[in-house]
Design a protein around this motif. Structure first.
Motif, PDB file in Angstrom:
ATOM      1  N   THR A 261       0.843  -1.244  -0.030  1.00 50.94           N
ATOM      2  CA  THR A 261      -0.130  -0.082   0.031  1.00 50.94           C
ATOM      3  C   THR A 261       0.855   1.336   0.165  1.00 50.94           C
ATOM      4  O   THR A 261       0.428   2.163  -0.834  1.00 50.94           O
ATOM      5  CB  THR A 261      -1.023  -0.141   1.343  1.00 50.94           C
ATOM      6  N   PHE A 262       1.828   1.382   0.808  1.00 51.02           N
ATOM      7  CA  PHE A 262       2.669   2.272   0.877  1.00 51.02           C
ATOM      8  C   PHE A 262       3.662   2.761  -0.469  1.00 51.02           C
ATOM      9  O   PHE A 262       3.532   3.718  -1.130  1.00 51.02           O
ATOM     10  CB  PHE A 262       3.807   1.962   1.883  1.00 51.02           C
ATOM     11  N   ILE A 263       3.964   1.596  -1.294  1.00 49.53           N
ATOM     12  CA  ILE A 263       4.361   1.874  -2.433  1.00 49.53           C
ATOM     13  C   ILE A 263       3.729   2.129  -3.373  1.00 49.53           C
ATOM     14  O   ILE A 263       4.141   3.077  -4.215  1.00 49.53           O
ATOM     15  CB  ILE A 263       5.436   0.524  -2.818  1.00 49.53           C
ATOM     16  N   LYS A 264       2.596   1.801  -3.311  1.00 45.95           N
ATOM     17  CA  LYS A 264       1.507   2.107  -4.396  1.00 45.95           C
ATOM     18  C   LYS A 264       1.256   3.680  -4.316  1.00 45.95           C
ATOM     19  O   LYS A 264       0.858   4.226  -5.084  1.00 45.95           O
ATOM     20  CB  LYS A 264       0.273   1.291  -4.237  1.00 45.95           C
ATOM     21  N   GLU A 265       1.049   4.390  -2.917  1.00 45.48           N
ATOM     22  CA  GLU A 265       1.042   5.468  -2.556  1.00 45.48           C
ATOM     23  C   GLU A 265       2.098   6.549  -3.149  1.00 45.48           C
ATOM     24  O   GLU A 265       1.973   7.660  -3.577  1.00 45.48           O
ATOM     25  CB  GLU A 265       0.341   5.744  -1.478  1.00 45.48           C
ATOM     26  N   THR A 266       3.291   6.129  -2.589  1.00 43.78           N
ATOM     27  CA  THR A 266       4.204   6.626  -2.683  1.00 43.78           C
ATOM     28  C   THR A 266       5.251   6.781  -3.859  1.00 43.78           C
ATOM     29  O   THR A 266       6.024   7.762  -4.320  1.00 43.78           O
ATOM     30  CB  THR A 266       5.426   6.663  -1.562  1.00 43.78           C
ATOM     31  N   ASP A 267       5.325   5.691  -4.648  1.00 44.91           N
ATOM     32  CA  ASP A 267       6.164   5.500  -5.920  1.00 44.91           C
ATOM     33  C   ASP A 267       5.275   4.718  -6.806  1.00 44.91           C
ATOM     34  O   ASP A 267       5.560   3.320  -6.888  1.00 44.91           O
ATOM     35  CB  ASP A 267       7.403   4.715  -5.521  1.00 44.91           C
ATOM     36  N   PRO A 268       4.168   5.000  -7.469  1.00 44.67           N
ATOM     37  CA  PRO A 268       3.413   3.936  -8.429  1.00 44.67           C
ATOM     38  C   PRO A 268       4.093   3.741  -9.439  1.00 44.67           C
ATOM     39  O   PRO A 268       3.533   2.728 -10.105  1.00 44.67           O
ATOM     40  CB  PRO A 268       2.233   4.995  -8.855  1.00 44.67           C
ATOM     41  N   GLU A 269       5.385   4.032  -9.848  1.00 46.34           N
ATOM     42  CA  GLU A 269       5.965   3.646 -10.947  1.00 46.34           C
ATOM     43  C   GLU A 269       6.872   2.481 -10.824  1.00 46.34           C
ATOM     44  O   GLU A 269       7.620   2.073 -11.419  1.00 46.34           O
ATOM     45  CB  GLU A 269       7.045   4.785 -11.533  1.00 46.34           C
ATOM     46  N   ALA A 270       7.043   2.105  -9.621  1.00 45.70           N
ATOM     47  CA  ALA A 270       7.895   1.209  -8.802  1.00 45.70           C
ATOM     48  C   ALA A 270       7.417  -0.172  -9.405  1.00 45.70           C
ATOM     49  O   ALA A 270       6.165  -0.521  -9.509  1.00 45.70           O
ATOM     50  CB  ALA A 270       8.105   1.124  -7.383  1.00 45.70           C
ATOM     51  N   PHE A 271       8.502  -1.142  -9.596  1.00 41.81           N
ATOM     52  CA  PHE A 271       8.034  -2.674 -10.202  1.00 41.81           C
ATOM     53  C   PHE A 271       8.351  -3.327  -9.020  1.00 41.81           C
ATOM     54  O   PHE A 271       9.086  -3.687  -8.510  1.00 41.81           O
ATOM     55  CB  PHE A 271       9.061  -2.694 -11.295  1.00 41.81           C
ATOM     56  N   LEU A 272       7.083  -4.288  -8.726  1.00 38.57           N
ATOM     57  CA  LEU A 272       6.998  -5.173  -7.635  1.00 38.57           C
ATOM     58  C   LEU A 272       7.151  -6.624  -8.138  1.00 38.57           C
ATOM     59  O   LEU A 272       6.018  -6.965  -8.878  1.00 38.57           O
ATOM     60  CB  LEU A 272       6.019  -4.841  -6.581  1.00 38.57           C
TER      61      LEU A 272
END
Length: 289
Positions: A261-272
């Motif tokens: 949830t944190f990554i989606k909100e702060t760095d939506p371009e990150a690849f998980l």
């Protein structure tokens, strides 16, 4: 002297062992014994022997005697390294089964639904055994036999125990009837996979591979908010030829939801990439021992 944390951890371990053993006891006494489901192990041997003695000796009594004999052999031939947790689990199982025979004697199965009873006869002991194996304990029995064989022979222990369980299950066709035999075979098939599945789910964690440009906010969240750690190393995008960072980290399922949830909100371009894993060895997870 042992410190408070060591004592606290030991008390916690023995409480978990007690829970695991009680699950095995309930499954064996209320569902396995009354239906004569011989699915291997000491309890399977006890069911067959009790019937051969025309029930003059109860299954619980046979389990108690066999486990005590095996524990004596273990202490004589293996020594104290055998483990107090397994001794406790073995004696608790044996004594509990015997006490239940005295307090709540059963003359017949609880229901008229053999498939329903088989389900509980397999799943309760399997969950209990998985809890025990997960903290390095067991209910003794054939586990003790396996340790003895491992020390003095070159026999493949897993295969030897599987063959033993198979022949004990086949014996139900001759000692009891076809229905009991077929249900026992079905129970053995369930048992062979269920314990591993339960152990994997008990230890299930989430392994993250995070590809991003700025790892600092994510790493700060992992270390400060989730109290976990991470490893960061350099990478380069094959398509964009841009410099990237890769973050590797492992955490529980609940923590994984927070991080995602944190990554989606702060760095939506990150690849998980998020993977299930149950074998994590290291600080904060399992030790090497």
């Amino acid at each position: 002297m042992e410190d408070k944390n060591t004592i606290k951890n030991k008390i916690k371990d023995y409480c978990i062992i007690t829970l695991g053993v009680l699950l095995v006891v309930v499954g064996v006494y209320f569902f396995k014994f009354p239906n004569n489901f011989s699915i291997g192990g000491v309890t399977g041997i006890a069911i067959i022997l009790s019937n051969l003695f025309n029930n003059s000796i109860s299954s619980g009594s046979i389990v108690l005697v066999l486990n005590i004999i095996l524990l004596i052999f273990a202490y004589v031939f293996i020594g104290k390294s055998f483990g107090n947790k397994t001794v406790y689990g073995s004696l608790l199982l044996s004594i509990s089964l015997k006490l239940l025979e005295i307090i709540i004697p059963l003359e017949a199965p609880l229901t008229n639904e053999p498939m329903l009873e088989l389900f509980f006869a397999v799943i309760l002991p399997a969950v209990g055994a998985a809890i025990l194996f997960n903290i390095g304990s067991s209910t003794g029995g054939t586990d003790v036999l396996a340790m003895l064989l491992k020390k003095y022979t070159n026999i493949d222990i897993g295969r030897a125990l599987l063959i033993t369980d198979f022949f004990l299950t086949i014996a139900t066709f001759f000692v009891f009837d076809l229905t009991t035999g077929f249900l026992s075979i079905l129970g053995l098939l369930f048992k062979s996979t269920l314990v591993d599945v339960v152990i994997e789910n008990l230890n299930l964690n989430k392994y993250f591979t995070i590809i991003c440009r700025n790892p600092k906010p994510i790493c700060t969240f992992i270390t400060n908010k989730l109290n976990r750690s991470a490893t960061v190393f350099d990478a380069k995008g094959a398509f964009t030829d841009q410099d990237k960072k890769i973050i590797l980290t492992v955490m529980s399922r609940a923590q994984a939801v927070q991080l995602r949830t944190f990554i989606k909100e702060t760095d939506p371009e990150a690849f998980l990439l998020i993977t299930n894993t149950s074998e994590i060895i290291g600080r904060g997870f399992r030790g090497l021992s």
